[in-house]
Design an enzyme around this catalytic site. Structure first.
Site, PDB file in Angstrom:
ATOM      1  N   HIS A  37     -21.253   0.394 -16.641  1.00 48.91           N
ATOM      2  CA  HIS A  37     -20.271  -0.128 -17.581  1.00 48.91           C
ATOM      3  C   HIS A  37     -20.893  -1.192 -18.478  1.00 48.91           C
ATOM      4  O   HIS A  37     -20.880  -2.376 -18.131  1.00 48.91           O
ATOM      5  CB  HIS A  37     -19.095  -0.725 -16.815  1.00 48.91           C
ATOM      6  CG  HIS A  37     -18.406   0.252 -15.905  1.00 48.91           C
ATOM      7  ND1 HIS A  37     -18.941   0.635 -14.696  1.00 48.91           N
ATOM      8  CD2 HIS A  37     -17.242   0.923 -16.036  1.00 48.91           C
ATOM      9  CE1 HIS A  37     -18.123   1.511 -14.119  1.00 48.91           C
ATOM     10  NE2 HIS A  37     -17.083   1.705 -14.900  1.00 48.91           N
ATOM     11  N   PRO A 127     -12.404  -2.950  -6.766  1.00 50.23           N
ATOM     12  CA  PRO A 127     -10.975  -2.664  -6.752  1.00 50.23           C
ATOM     13  C   PRO A 127     -10.287  -3.787  -7.533  1.00 50.23           C
ATOM     14  O   PRO A 127     -10.369  -4.957  -7.147  1.00 50.23           O
ATOM     15  CB  PRO A 127     -10.617  -2.695  -5.263  1.00 50.23           C
ATOM     16  CG  PRO A 127     -11.931  -2.477  -4.549  1.00 50.23           C
ATOM     17  CD  PRO A 127     -12.948  -3.154  -5.418  1.00 50.23           C
ATOM     18  N   ASP A 164      -8.530  -6.843 -18.107  1.00 53.65           N
ATOM     19  CA  ASP A 164      -7.131  -6.426 -18.243  1.00 53.65           C
ATOM     20  C   ASP A 164      -6.631  -5.770 -16.969  1.00 53.65           C
ATOM     21  O   ASP A 164      -5.492  -5.960 -16.560  1.00 53.65           O
ATOM     22  CB  ASP A 164      -7.000  -5.448 -19.406  1.00 53.65           C
ATOM     23  CG  ASP A 164      -7.227  -6.131 -20.743  1.00 53.65           C
ATOM     24  OD1 ASP A 164      -6.436  -7.035 -21.075  1.00 53.65           O
ATOM     25  OD2 ASP A 164      -8.191  -5.788 -21.432  1.00 53.65           O
ATOM     26  N   GLY A 165      -7.498  -4.987 -16.335  1.00 50.47           N
ATOM     27  CA  GLY A 165      -7.096  -4.303 -15.117  1.00 50.47           C
ATOM     28  C   GLY A 165      -6.708  -5.287 -14.021  1.00 50.47           C
ATOM     29  O   GLY A 165      -5.706  -5.113 -13.340  1.00 50.47           O
ATOM     30  N   HIS A 268     -16.855   1.344 -22.412  1.00 52.87           N
ATOM     31  CA  HIS A 268     -16.405   0.786 -21.126  1.00 52.87           C
ATOM     32  C   HIS A 268     -17.212   1.297 -19.939  1.00 52.87           C
ATOM     33  O   HIS A 268     -17.737   0.500 -19.170  1.00 52.87           O
ATOM     34  CB  HIS A 268     -14.920   1.082 -20.896  1.00 52.87           C
ATOM     35  CG  HIS A 268     -14.474   0.774 -19.508  1.00 52.87           C
ATOM     36  ND1 HIS A 268     -14.130  -0.491 -19.113  1.00 52.87           N
ATOM     37  CD2 HIS A 268     -14.378   1.549 -18.396  1.00 52.87           C
ATOM     38  CE1 HIS A 268     -13.816  -0.477 -17.829  1.00 52.87           C
ATOM     39  NE2 HIS A 268     -13.961   0.746 -17.371  1.00 52.87           N
ATOM     40  N   GLU A 415       1.910  -9.953   0.995  1.00 48.04           N
ATOM     41  CA  GLU A 415       0.960  -9.503   2.008  1.00 48.04           C
ATOM     42  C   GLU A 415      -0.429  -9.262   1.407  1.00 48.04           C
ATOM     43  O   GLU A 415      -1.447  -9.580   2.024  1.00 48.04           O
ATOM     44  CB  GLU A 415       1.471  -8.213   2.662  1.00 48.04           C
ATOM     45  CG  GLU A 415       2.802  -8.360   3.382  1.00 48.04           C
ATOM     46  CD  GLU A 415       3.998  -8.327   2.444  1.00 48.04           C
ATOM     47  OE1 GLU A 415       3.822  -8.038   1.235  1.00 48.04           O
ATOM     48  OE2 GLU A 415       5.120  -8.601   2.905  1.00 48.04           O
ATOM     49  N   HIS A 477      10.493  -0.190   8.416  1.00 51.19           N
ATOM     50  CA  HIS A 477       9.832  -1.322   9.051  1.00 51.19           C
ATOM     51  C   HIS A 477       9.066  -0.930  10.316  1.00 51.19           C
ATOM     52  O   HIS A 477       8.431  -1.778  10.921  1.00 51.19           O
ATOM     53  CB  HIS A 477      10.862  -2.403   9.409  1.00 51.19           C
ATOM     54  CG  HIS A 477      11.410  -3.149   8.224  1.00 51.19           C
ATOM     55  ND1 HIS A 477      11.915  -2.509   7.120  1.00 51.19           N
ATOM     56  CD2 HIS A 477      11.528  -4.476   7.974  1.00 51.19           C
ATOM     57  CE1 HIS A 477      12.330  -3.410   6.238  1.00 51.19           C
ATOM     58  NE2 HIS A 477      12.102  -4.609   6.724  1.00 51.19           N
TER      59      HIS A 477
END
Lengths: 692, 692
Positions: A37, A127, A164-165, A268, A415, A477
């Site tokens: 990238h 991620p 941005d991600g 990108h 979480e 749950h």
């Protein structure tokens, strides 16, 4: 032109070249790998050059210096930005040869920055959103350290470059809300505001006013031309002074500098091509061949390292002069085992005599009361389920805005943010974080939990309400597949203790891990104490063990974990009493630890009799231990809403059902006569069982 | 007092009683169950009464009427609010007996609202934030339907009641950003702004200015006294008129009305106790016994149903008069199978002759080109990986703000929001949504994917880059445990096709499902066509099948899925050619379908020879199919960054390694002489293999 103007002009020229060095190294490396990238490193080269050249305090010769600034590349796909800088400022593991081996097997230049793989990488990113959320944890830890020691010992910034991600991902919301609330004033986020994502313009999917959004969360927010070094420098200086966390929107052009492709989403995620790169050399007046940096530029970059080394040396002098030196070093080095081993051994010894019947979540709190009393390294927390997870103890006062002396975090209903913040706290060093939510909501934290495992961080997830035993809240749950999901994750210990003794053992193991995160899956419902052996060996450390041996030859082995061990024991007793069938019960609190045992121990525990496994969860994964002649009692679908006892009966996870299935199994595998002469009465009943 | 004032006064008195009826039913039901959440229903009773009494358009006698308003209780723990209203407006499955059986096995009044379990529940909620994010999908579907038909046929609102938890969860950010961007003007969110979460005051963990936050995302935002019916009514009316999605912050007191506990977090998640409830009856002047509603109040509530029925009847007259009636009914009834069966059969027939070598993600796009040409029910999308997931086809123009004619969604970098929006689109009806991301990022979407499965929605997840075959991006992007995680999830089909033919078959099955979501795990790398059978039977529908049978008696069976089937076939050929060992190859594109086959078919496929499984993922789950005499070739930890071919070699997922392991296995299980007389040469080599 006066002197100050001359210096400024020279700095500008120098920083332009420093930034262009990043650009060309990124272009060349991606081109050679034909993968990567270039757009982001080129777009952010100017701003990040200013950040490093004028502000950042790191010492490449001592990458782990505790008081260094943390730099987190949340937009991890722009990894060449980081590798280029690491090369330029002289990290020992980043010679030019590594840049030419970008994204190749065994190189230090992995596709995304990987913590532990390459020096100076503060956290694994890729991620999206994880970096910014992890940085929040680092900034929390910095404030907590500063509250414990003087600012002479702990006084650094956490800088983040986010794309941005990162800001679109939900985890960013959890992170910025928490950071704004806690007023993490030493957290500075540079947003690569280029208006481009993979699919094209960000207009395709967002109309967010990010500055207003961050301000709503209690942040200071500025917007600057990301290609104007003085503007960027002023914004960073202002960010350092504000009492809030800071966002600096750096308005940039993706692939900045590229001859014809600047501003296009095509820069990108793919190599620009030899022609474009050649034209860019032309355009930017860059006479050098690929992978070459002129001595002047290298010298300019080495100034960053020099400034860092001086800061580090000054800090060492302060540390030597400090009365807190010993405690500081102890904390940073995290000498936890020594502090908790004895108190925990005492705890187990005391309870072995008492036969305490409690939910394992309650047992966990009792253990934590001991642990938190013995050490102050542990930092508790919960994602707004403190009273359910039982993660708070008498020692853990909560931290709050401007008050970081405490040892507990109300992470909020977040979480994912909690997982990432715990990663950040662990990465920063100085503390051992544990945090709670319901096991079912590990779904929400998955992204961060995977990174705990991938990075090898000793973070502890306290996941209570670990089955249909949760009861009335119903299937949303009630975890069914979550144990399998977590057990499938490499380098993650999944503990499911059966009683108070195993709970203490599992905590002891988890707190002793240096490179492996742990999950403690704990019951809502009370469980009797089942472990009554005399010895004080930590049997859970072997992953599985024979809790109750058969008298004489085993006819069947019952395998179980957690709350179902009680059921297996009851079934074994009934099989013996009613049918004369000898069943051994194996408790398996940690599959991962058992997998690591010698085959001889595994066979000794599992035995060669037919096996029946019982767990209030799905079957997936159990066949590994059940073997060929086997049966499973557990869940085949989602749970339901009802009191726990009703659900266990409804889904057939009972001693009665285990007995019935055991008899069926023994019939099926042709062990109609498994019994010794003295127990012949059982034989008929086994045969009868085939009819049910 | 003039007439209008008198009416207003009477309305106020009536609505106060209507709201109190909710309060007491909630208190009484939670008390009887000794489990549940009274605080939220009591706090929001006033605002929600106004919403239902003056605005909402639903017909309890026809809960599935397509043009009804959607009401989503995102704060699902307040389920008694919904059940009380359903009882009061006369849903057939909600007599008082169900309220008294709150949270009991088999009752309609599950702990959290469950779609499909109880009439009129628009979506399953409980995991916080899912409701609001699912509602965004519903509102998108409403706009898409309205763009296809006139507003005479499609014109309804989507109302959401959200709590603090919903707005703290990260998924809410993804949802409100997308909703604001698309200007979903018929989405109205009532936020129960009570400042309380489970741990105590929300001050413990958030300082967010929610109104500013929503405005930053392009929403209209208002704040009103949630206990002032006229203020709430005016705000809803204003929200209906604005061109943006709307947030109405209803400032409320949790447990409003409770004698002494009003405003306390103790009312959140536990019964109030008989004493407190009695005192509350006193305080609110409520003379009725538990579970009793006076006829006047019941009549007032029935007005809501009456207004809804009239609206529905008027709509039916409009539908009958519409020229689009047939198409409308077809779309709402989702007659998809009929439209795509033949084109897909043709596709497979054509490609069987061609032996097309493509990545399965590319094969998927080719199939989608056929599917999207044959039907306009399918709605594509991707979480900003359109060019990688290959989810766009020539027919799928994207929708955008104010333009809903298209068939494609740029969901943005929002995997979780995408999953929830797809759930909402499927729940709304009229469309079959599919959406793409990388398999590794199913982590981020887990919460929504679980709800797809729990609700039984035929949503399709296109998860590409499904192994280390992804290559250079490295371990953060390479799934290892994700297949296990998804296979462990009940009611979820996980397809991993091996070639273009299986890809078409798997798509056909997925699109034919009515109550089960699907995952298509697809390769980045090109895969040869392996299926050359003559018949046009969909073999993937059986979950696993013998792709390549052994000549004569099987010596070993190789099990594989997806990209590793090619490796298994190559290994089988080499075993036969080099060693004279007869290996069958079983392709297992869908474990769930195979699990559902008759045992006789399963045994026929798996055979009784030793088995070796190969999959570029973790082993967990495979032992179910491998049986006792077996071996596994796959991943034992996380991946790495390098070109795909290098990684396959590095991790030993190659035909060579499969051959070596097969030989070891055959040696180990004592099948040194598995061969027929004519193949005796193989015997020695098998023995030799034990040395390697």
């Amino acid at each position: 032109m006066n002197v100050s103007q001359q210096i400024e002009t020279r700095t500008a020229a120098s920083e332009r070249n420093m930034a262009n060095a990043i650009r060309f190294l990124a272009m060349d490396a991606v081109q050679k790998a034909n993968s990567g990238h270039p757009g982001m490193p080129m777009g952010m080269a100017d701003a990040v050059t200013v950040l490093f050249n004028r502000f950042i305090k790191i010492d490449p010769s001592l990458p782990d210096w505790p008081d260094r600034d943390r730099f987190v590349l949340s937009a991890g796909h722009g990894s060449m930005l980081l590798y280029a800088i690491h090369h330029l400022i002289g990290f020992a593991d980043m010679p030019m040869a590594e840049l030419t081996a970008f994204r190749q097997l065994g190189s230090k230049t992995a596709g995304h920055p990987e913590y532990g793989h390459t020096l100076g990488i503060e956290t694994t990113t890729g991620p999206l959103g994880q970096g910014i959320a992890t940085a929040v944890g680092m900034a929390i830890a910095e404030q907590m350290m500063a509250a414990r020691f003087s600012s002479a010992l702990c006084n650094h910034f956490t800088y983040v470059v986010a794309g941005d991600g990162c800001l679109q991902e939900g985890i960013s919301h959890e992170a910025i809300d928490l950071a704004g609330h806690l007023k993490l004033r030493k957290l500075v986020v540079l947003w690569d505001d280029n208006g481009i994502s993979i699919d094209g313009s960000t207009d395709l999917s967002t109309s967010m006013n990010q500055l207003a959004r961050f301000r709503a969360a209690g942040w200071n927010a500025q917007s600057v031309d990301g290609h104007d070094p003085e503007a960027v420098a002023k914004a960073i200086a202002r960010a350092q002074r504000t009492r809030k966390p800071s966002l600096i929107a750096c308005r940039t052009r993706i692939g900045k500098g590229a001859a014809t492709m600047e501003g296009s989403h095509k820069t990108h995620g793919a190599a620009l091509g030899d022609k474009e790169i050649a034209a860019t050399r032309e355009k930017l007046g860059w006479p050098h061949p690929p992978f070459f940096v002129s001595p002047e530029i290298k010298t300019a970059w080495e100034g960053v390292a020099m400034r860092g080394r001086m800061a580090r040396e000054a800090w060492e002098i302060r540390l030597d002069a400090s009365r807190s030196k010993k405690r500081y070093q102890q904390i940073v080095g995290r000498q936890l085992d020594g502090e908790i081993a004895e108190p925990l051994a005492k705890f187990r010894a005391a309870h072995r005599k008492r036969a305490t019947k409690v939910a394992t979540r309650q047992a966990s709190q009792m253990v934590l009361e001991v642990v938190n009393g013995a050490t102050d390294l542990t930092i508790g927390g919960s994602a707004d389920l403190t009273g359910s997870n039982l993660t708070m103890t008498s020692q853990t006062k909560a931290i709050g805005p401007g008050d970081f002396k405490g040892r507990y975090l109300h992470y909020g209903i977040r979480e994912h943010g909690m997982g990432a913040a715990m990663n950040g706290i662990a990465l920063h060093g100085g503390f051992v974080p544990y945090g709670g939510t319901f096991l079912a909501f590990s779904d929400y934290a998955r992204g961060a939990m995977r990174l705990s495992a991938l990075m090898g961080l000793p973070v502890i997830y306290v996941l209570t309400h670990d089955s249909i035993g949760l009861g009335e809240d119903g299937p949303t749950h009630q975890p069914v597949e979550h144990l399998a999901m977590l057990r499938a994750t490499p380098n993650l210990n999944v503990f499911r203790p059966a009683d108070i003794i195993e709970t203490a053992e599992c905590w002891e193991i988890a707190l002793g891990e240096k490179k492996t995160p742990s999950v403690l899956a704990l019951s809502r419902q009370a469980l009797p104490m089942l472990r009554h052996t005399d010895g004080d060996e930590n049997l859970s450390a072997r992953g599985a063990y024979v809790l109750k041996e058969a008298r004489g030859c085993r006819h069947i082995t019952l395998l179980a974990t957690g709350s179902e061990v009680e059921i297996a024991v009851a079934a074994a007793e009934r099989l013996q009493a009613d049918k004369g069938i000898e069943a051994a019960v194996v408790s398996m609190p940690c599959w991962e630890k058992f997998e690591a045992q010698e085959p001889s121990y595994q066979m000794e525990v599992l035995g060669d009799a037919p096996r029946l496994a019982v767990e209030a969860a799905g079957r997936l994964g159990w066949d590994r231990w059940m073997g060929p002649d086997s049966a499973f009692v557990g869940m085949t679908g989602f749970g339901a809403s009802a009191p726990a006892g009703d659900l266990y009966r409804h889904f057939g996870i009972t001693a009665d059902h285990v007995v019935a299935e055991a008899l069926k199994l023994l019939g099926r595998v042709g062990r109609e006569k498994p019994l010794t002469a003295s127990q012949q009465t059982g034989t008929d009943i086994v045969r009868t069982s085939q009819e049910t």
